[in-house]
Design a protein around this motif. Structure first.
Motif, PDB file in Angstrom:
ATOM      1  N   ARG A  60       0.816  -1.224   0.000  1.00 51.18           N
ATOM      2  CA  ARG A  60       0.000   0.000   0.000  1.00 51.18           C
ATOM      3  C   ARG A  60       0.846   1.270   0.000  1.00 51.18           C
ATOM      4  O   ARG A  60       0.319   2.368   0.110  1.00 51.18           O
ATOM      5  CB  ARG A  60      -0.904   0.036   1.228  1.00 51.18           C
ATOM      6  N   ASP A  88      -0.127   8.175  -0.061  1.00 48.70           N
ATOM      7  CA  ASP A  88      -1.112   9.162   0.397  1.00 48.70           C
ATOM      8  C   ASP A  88      -2.352   9.168  -0.493  1.00 48.70           C
ATOM      9  O   ASP A  88      -3.474   9.314   0.003  1.00 48.70           O
ATOM     10  CB  ASP A  88      -0.497  10.562   0.447  1.00 48.70           C
ATOM     11  N   SER A 106      -4.486   6.117   0.389  1.00 53.21           N
ATOM     12  CA  SER A 106      -5.207   6.371   1.640  1.00 53.21           C
ATOM     13  C   SER A 106      -6.346   7.356   1.447  1.00 53.21           C
ATOM     14  O   SER A 106      -7.444   7.151   1.983  1.00 53.21           O
ATOM     15  CB  SER A 106      -4.244   6.886   2.710  1.00 53.21           C
ATOM     16  N   ASP A 153     -10.247   6.604   2.077  1.00 56.08           N
ATOM     17  CA  ASP A 153     -11.007   7.443   3.008  1.00 56.08           C
ATOM     18  C   ASP A 153     -12.227   8.049   2.339  1.00 56.08           C
ATOM     19  O   ASP A 153     -13.302   8.117   2.938  1.00 56.08           O
ATOM     20  CB  ASP A 153     -10.128   8.559   3.576  1.00 56.08           C
TER      21      ASP A 153
END
Length: 173
Positions: free
Chosen positions: A8, A17, A20, A24
């Motif tokens: 990841r 980033d 993520s 999110d």
């Protein structure tokens, strides 16, 4: 363990980033971990975001770049964790017991490595391990949820290509 921990941390199309942030945004989860015998990845997405979820999952599994800075960072974190564990007997007793029980067998060594082995791992080692072991013929992909089987098979084929063997018929829950 290092390879799983780095999946990841960046792909050919996304930084860690960005991965993520996209997870999110859709409220999804995607994690990868390993043990002595296998690596397991799990991903969860709501039905409306399944296409985005499969896009992220396939990108992480098929296109990792293993950025050197992330390899170095994870390596340092893991070495620090091994050192810190030695401060508490309960944290290392299992490691010593396994070494006693299994002798020279690979199970005698910690699955996550030790200070010496972790320090010796290079980015090239991680990449070679990935190329050798993270192949469709070594994977089992299980999908569970609210979906039409034919539609899911098409989405999986679009993302992951044709698998070596036809899977057993899926059961929709």
């Amino acid at each position: 363990s290092m390879t799983a921990g780095l999946l990841r941390k960046g792909t050919k199309t996304r930084t860690a980033d960005q991965i993520s942030a996209e997870l999110d945004f859709v409220g999804g989860t995607l994690s990868v971990g390993s043990s002595f015998d296998y690596t397991v990845g799990t991903a969860e997405f709501v039905k409306k975001d399944i296409a985005k979820g499969l896009e992220l999952l396939s990108d992480v599994l098929l296109n990792p770049t293993f950025p050197q800075d992330e390899v170095t960072k994870l390596q340092r974190q893991r070495v620090d964790a091994v050192k810190a564990a030695k401060d508490e007997a309960g944290s290392v007793i299992g490691t010593y017991y396994s070494a006693f029980l299994f002798g020279t067998h690979p199970y005698a060594r910690p699955a996550g490595g030790d200070e010496k082995t972790l320090a010796a791992i290079t980015r090239a080692d991680v990449e070679k391990f990935y190329q050798t072991n993270y192949t469709p013929s070594n994977m089992i992909l299980a999908v569970v949820g609210d979906f039409a089987t034919a539609e899911m098979e098409k989405m999986l084929t679009d993302r992951f290509g044709t698998w070596p063997a036809k899977a057993a018929p899926a059961v929709n829950l």
